[in-house]
Design a protein around this motif. Structure first.
Motif, short mmCIF file in Angstrom:
data_model
loop_
_atom_site.label_atom_id
_atom_site.label_comp_id
_atom_site.label_asym_id
_atom_site.label_seq_id
_atom_site.Cartn_x
_atom_site.Cartn_y
_atom_site.Cartn_z
N ARG A 52 0.82 -1.22 0.00
CA ARG A 52 0.00 0.00 0.00
C ARG A 52 0.85 1.26 0.00
N ILE A 53 2.16 1.11 0.21
CA ILE A 53 3.07 2.26 0.31
C ILE A 53 4.01 2.27 -0.88
N GLN A 54 4.08 3.41 -1.55
CA GLN A 54 5.02 3.61 -2.65
C GLN A 54 6.14 4.50 -2.16
N VAL A 55 7.37 4.05 -2.29
CA VAL A 55 8.53 4.85 -1.91
C VAL A 55 9.14 5.45 -3.17
N VAL A 56 9.35 6.76 -3.15
CA VAL A 56 9.93 7.49 -4.26
C VAL A 56 11.16 8.22 -3.73
N PHE A 57 12.26 8.16 -4.47
CA PHE A 57 13.50 8.82 -4.06
C PHE A 57 13.72 10.10 -4.84
N THR A 58 14.39 11.04 -4.20
CA THR A 58 14.89 12.22 -4.89
C THR A 58 16.25 12.56 -4.29
N VAL A 59 17.07 13.24 -5.08
CA VAL A 59 18.40 13.63 -4.64
C VAL A 59 18.40 15.13 -4.42
N ALA A 60 18.55 15.53 -3.16
CA ALA A 60 18.59 16.96 -2.83
C ALA A 60 19.92 17.55 -3.30
N PRO A 61 19.91 18.84 -3.60
CA PRO A 61 21.16 19.48 -4.02
C PRO A 61 22.24 19.29 -2.95
N SER A 62 23.42 18.83 -3.37
CA SER A 62 24.49 18.54 -2.44
C SER A 62 25.82 18.48 -3.17
N LEU A 63 26.89 18.78 -2.46
CA LEU A 63 28.24 18.64 -3.02
C LEU A 63 28.65 17.17 -3.14
N PHE A 64 27.93 16.29 -2.46
CA PHE A 64 28.30 14.89 -2.36
C PHE A 64 27.37 13.96 -3.13
N SER A 65 26.67 14.47 -4.13
CA SER A 65 25.65 13.66 -4.82
C SER A 65 26.19 12.86 -6.01
N ASP A 66 27.48 12.92 -6.29
CA ASP A 66 28.03 12.15 -7.40
C ASP A 66 27.75 10.66 -7.22
N GLY A 67 27.18 10.05 -8.24
CA GLY A 67 26.94 8.62 -8.23
C GLY A 67 25.65 8.19 -7.55
N VAL A 68 24.94 9.11 -6.93
CA VAL A 68 23.73 8.74 -6.18
C VAL A 68 22.63 8.24 -7.11
N VAL A 69 22.39 8.93 -8.20
CA VAL A 69 21.31 8.53 -9.11
C VAL A 69 21.59 7.14 -9.68
N ASP A 70 22.82 6.88 -10.09
CA ASP A 70 23.18 5.56 -10.61
C ASP A 70 22.99 4.49 -9.54
N PHE A 71 23.38 4.79 -8.31
CA PHE A 71 23.24 3.85 -7.20
C PHE A 71 21.76 3.52 -6.98
N LEU A 72 20.91 4.54 -7.02
CA LEU A 72 19.47 4.33 -6.83
C LEU A 72 18.89 3.51 -7.98
N HIS A 73 19.28 3.82 -9.19
CA HIS A 73 18.78 3.05 -10.34
C HIS A 73 19.22 1.60 -10.25
N ASP A 74 20.46 1.36 -9.81
CA ASP A 74 20.94 0.00 -9.64
C ASP A 74 20.13 -0.76 -8.58
N MET A 75 19.60 -0.03 -7.60
CA MET A 75 18.75 -0.64 -6.56
C MET A 75 17.34 -0.91 -7.07
#
Length: 97
Positions: A52-75
């Motif tokens: 019943r719960i849908q989890v949606v991710f977003t990446v907030a602006p950050s100096l440390f966000s390199d690779g986060v989107v790829d990591f999330l997609h891999d998950m």
């Protein structure tokens, strides 16, 4: 879909259009880095196990966000751009730091 393009899903005006099951609540997981994704991975299985719960991710602006989107997609996570996330309504937003 590339990150940065607005996503259709079980949220916003077209919520029913993107849903594959009868989602009753949508949770936004806000992450800043790969480390915060790993912290979220410790608690989100509790939510993700409830259909019943849908989890949606977003990446907030950050100096440390390199690779986060790829990591999330891999998950296999549903990821929407920050610009879209701040304009949508969610039942709960969580973040880790």
């Amino acid at each position: 879909m590339r990150y940065g393009e607005w996503a259709e899903g079980p949220f916003g005006i077209d919520a029913a259009k993107g849903a594959t099951v009868a989602v009753q609540r949508t949770v936004l997981a806000v992450v800043h880095s790969v480390v915060t994704v790993a912290r979220m991975a410790d608690v989100l299985p509790v939510l993700a196990s409830d259909w019943r719960i849908q989890v949606v991710f977003t990446v907030a602006p950050s100096l440390f966000s390199d690779g986060v989107v790829d990591f999330l997609h891999d998950m296999g996570a549903m990821v929407i751009p920050w610009q879209q996330a701040v304009r949508e309504r969610f039942d709960l937003a969580i973040a880790a730091g």
